[in-house]
Scaffold this motif. Structure first.
Motif, short mmCIF file in Angstrom:
data_model
loop_
_atom_site.label_atom_id
_atom_site.label_comp_id
_atom_site.label_asym_id
_atom_site.label_seq_id
_atom_site.Cartn_x
_atom_site.Cartn_y
_atom_site.Cartn_z
N ARG A 1 0.82 -1.21 0.00
CA ARG A 1 0.00 0.00 0.00
C ARG A 1 0.85 1.26 0.00
O ARG A 1 0.54 2.24 -0.68
CB ARG A 1 -0.91 -0.02 1.23
N LEU A 2 1.96 1.24 0.75
CA LEU A 2 2.86 2.39 0.75
C LEU A 2 3.48 2.62 -0.63
O LEU A 2 3.62 3.77 -1.07
CB LEU A 2 3.96 2.18 1.78
N GLU A 3 3.82 1.55 -1.32
CA GLU A 3 4.37 1.69 -2.67
C GLU A 3 3.34 2.28 -3.61
O GLU A 3 3.63 3.18 -4.42
CB GLU A 3 4.86 0.34 -3.17
N THR A 4 2.09 1.82 -3.49
CA THR A 4 1.02 2.37 -4.33
C THR A 4 0.77 3.84 -4.01
O THR A 4 0.58 4.67 -4.91
CB THR A 4 -0.26 1.56 -4.14
N LEU A 5 0.76 4.16 -2.71
CA LEU A 5 0.56 5.56 -2.31
C LEU A 5 1.69 6.45 -2.82
O LEU A 5 1.44 7.59 -3.24
CB LEU A 5 0.47 5.65 -0.79
N GLY A 6 2.91 5.94 -2.80
CA GLY A 6 4.02 6.73 -3.32
C GLY A 6 3.87 7.04 -4.80
O GLY A 6 4.13 8.17 -5.24
N GLU A 7 3.43 6.04 -5.58
CA GLU A 7 3.22 6.28 -7.01
C GLU A 7 2.08 7.26 -7.24
O GLU A 7 2.19 8.17 -8.08
CB GLU A 7 2.95 4.95 -7.71
N GLU A 8 0.97 7.08 -6.51
CA GLU A 8 -0.16 8.00 -6.68
C GLU A 8 0.20 9.42 -6.26
O GLU A 8 -0.18 10.40 -6.92
CB GLU A 8 -1.35 7.50 -5.87
N LEU A 9 0.96 9.55 -5.16
CA LEU A 9 1.35 10.88 -4.70
C LEU A 9 2.31 11.55 -5.68
O LEU A 9 2.19 12.76 -5.94
CB LEU A 9 2.00 10.76 -3.32
N ALA A 10 3.24 10.78 -6.25
CA ALA A 10 4.15 11.36 -7.24
C ALA A 10 3.39 11.83 -8.47
O ALA A 10 3.66 12.93 -9.01
CB ALA A 10 5.22 10.34 -7.62
N ALA A 11 2.43 11.03 -8.93
CA ALA A 11 1.63 11.44 -10.09
C ALA A 11 0.79 12.67 -9.77
O ALA A 11 0.67 13.59 -10.60
CB ALA A 11 0.73 10.28 -10.53
N ALA A 12 0.22 12.74 -8.56
CA ALA A 12 -0.59 13.90 -8.19
C ALA A 12 0.28 15.15 -8.08
O ALA A 12 -0.14 16.25 -8.48
CB ALA A 12 -1.31 13.63 -6.87
N ARG A 13 1.49 15.01 -7.54
CA ARG A 13 2.38 16.17 -7.46
C ARG A 13 2.82 16.65 -8.82
O ARG A 13 2.93 17.87 -9.06
CB ARG A 13 3.60 15.81 -6.60
#
Length: 529
Positions: free
Chosen positions: A176-188
């Motif tokens: 979940r942390l890996e997925t959140l990191g990818e989603e957060l990078a895309a959102a930023r």
């Protein structure tokens, strides 16, 4: 310039609403920029204080200049005022966009998931320690004869069950942390592309203006700002015997504000250099008589001279070579340069002229045969030293370098090497003495083997200019002689700088061998030969 004429003692009004002060003209220097701004305001009679901007917070205060044109208005004072706006710890949800709230929610979820992962890792470490203690108890109990298989089995099963459960949760948390990191990078990335965060440090210009009568007035404000620079760049297109040279300026700027539709001027002035002459220091010279041995001995040294370049600057970019004189180039039309720190090319001028080309080779320096194009500078202004994009009929062929060229002066560009040629250079040296005076004679023989490999479609003969060099003596005790009778074939040209040249015709598939022989002779007392 700021007008400092004494004004009638009247209380100045408080600053009203901020008046926009857009950038209208920019003069790019070697490592900074001079920014000019214009604003039109309606003034009432008397003294009034205006706030203009916002402007870049990097503006240099001591270079600020302001003046008023039109009407009977004067600028009494001008200064840069900066405002610090600390960023709030949490974004105001009532004013934030959906994308910004999404980034904030992902950051909060990432922090919570990180804390959960740390708790799971601590729990698993504790269970591992508990399992190790239990196994040690089993070993010690079996050694003493105290057997409790039922309890030991029950405890081990419970520990294994909890370890398996918490291990599965930990794997899920890490995923979940890996997925959140990818989603957060895309959102930023989407936030950086779609929205611009307000700067934390804002700057405005506060001017105090005195007007004799009410009416409109135009305010001109200028200042220097760092984080902006330019370098010349060129694009050369060779088509047959014609060369099209396009001159441009590559601009980088990260001043914190975009330059939109401004008049751009490019100058080689170096405002950061000191204008004071260097201080003179004493340099003592002493004379002495040479000894008799020194009079009879001549020191011979091989001296290599290389023309120095502008050299790299602190930021890794070469400086601007302007030939020692300040040059000013202007963009023909308004241009826009965003404040993103990237390179933006601004076209300046172009011209087309006749060009002659030859295939040249300097075997002592390189085993390649290069096509050199010579032309005249018909741009109407000096061509500053800079990189050149080379384009031929087949498209982009590489990059070259153009040296400083005055208006109307000849210039040359190397359009890359030819793969159809191979050059091999061999040298041989012999030493002896000649004559009654027993002068030392050094004979050097240089052989250059030139080959051309051509395909079935190549039928034209090409002439290759091969250049070698021989030493040039600066003292009468050393003589350098070219033995033309031993050269094969004899060179076509020998200039005063010792450059020997052959114009070698090369049909397809041909091979040629060039032989250069010269002698260097000196008296037996000459050292270094």
């Amino acid at each position: 310039m700021t007008d400092t004429t004494p004004a009638t003692p009247q209380p100045a009004e408080a600053p009203a609403a901020v008046v926009p002060l857009p950038v209208t003209a920019v003069t790019c220097l070697e490592d900074r920029a001079h920014v000019e701004r214009t604003a039109t305001v309606e003034l009432a009679a008397g003294v009034r204080r205006l706030r203009l901007g916002p402007i870049s917070a990097l503006a240099v205060d001591r270079t600020l200049r302001a003046e008023a044109t039109g009407g009977n208005a004067r600028v009494l004072d001008a200064r840069v005022v900066r405002t610090w706006t600390p960023r709030a710890p949490l974004p105001p949800t009532d004013r934030d966009s959906e994308l910004r709230r999404r980034v904030h929610a992902l950051e909060e979820e990432q922090r919570a998931e990180t804390r959960a992962r740390e708790r799971l890792e601590a729990r698993l470490a504790l269970l591992s320690q508990l399992a190790a203690d239990l196994l040690r108890e089993v070993g010690e109990g079996a050694g003493r004869g105290e057997l409790e298989p039922a309890r030991w089995t029950r405890e081990l099963d419970r520990i294994d069950s909890e370890r398996e459960t918490h291990g599965e949760r930990l794997r899920a948390s890490r995923a979940r942390l890996e997925t959140l990191g990818e989603e957060l990078a895309a959102a930023r990335r989407a936030l950086d592309t779609g929205e611009v965060e307000p700067p934390e440090l804002l700057a405005h210009v506060e001017v105090t203006v005195e007007a004799d009568e009410a009416g409109p007035a135009q305010l001109l404000v200028g200042h220097l700002t760092p984080c902006a620079l330019w370098r010349p760049a060129y694009r050369a297109t060779l088509s047959g015997e014609r060369l099209l040279l396009e001159t441009g300026a590559v601009v980088w700027q990260r001043t914190g504000e975009d330059w939109s539709g401004v008049r751009l001027t490019f100058s080689t002035a170096r405002s950061a250099l000191a204008s004071e002459p260097p201080r003179l220091t004493e340099d003592s010279l002493s004379l002495r008589e040479r000894t008799s041995e020194e009079r009879r001995t001549v020191e011979v040294e091989l001296r290599e001279e290389e023309i120095g370049s502008t050299g790299p600057s602190a930021d890794g970019l070469p400086g601007v070579d302007d030939g020692g004189e300040v040059r000013v180039l202007r963009a023909p039309s308004p241009a826009s340069v965003p404040s993103d720190g990237r390179a933006h090319r601004i076209p300046l001028s172009s011209f087309e002229t006749a060009a002659g080309s030859e295939f040249g080779s300097a075997p002592e320096l390189s085993p390649l045969v290069t096509r050199v194009v010579r032309f005249r500078n018909d741009a109407g202004h000096a061509l500053l030293a800079g990189p050149v994009e080379l384009v031929q009929g087949s498209g982009f062929t590489g990059r070259g370098e153009l040296r400083f060229t005055a208006p109307g002066a000849p210039a040359e560009l190397a359009f890359g090497s030819s793969d159809a040629y191979r050059v091999v250079r061999e040298t041989k040296e012999s030493r002896g003495s000649a004559g009654i005076t027993q002068r030392t004679v050094v004979t050097r023989t240089v052989r250059v083997h030139l080959s051309r490999f051509s395909g079935p479609e190549d039928v034209d003969e090409q002439v290759v200019a091969v250049r070698e060099r021989i030493p040039v003596s600066e003292v009468s005790s050393v003589e350098v002689k070219l033995r033309k009778e031993a050269c094969s074939p004899p060179p076509d040209e020998l200039d005063a700088e010792g450059i020997v040249r052959w114009d070698v015709p090369m049909p397809p598939g041909s091979r040629r061998t060039l032989t250069l022989v010269y002698e260097v002779s000196a008296a037996s007392k000459v050292a270094g030969l």
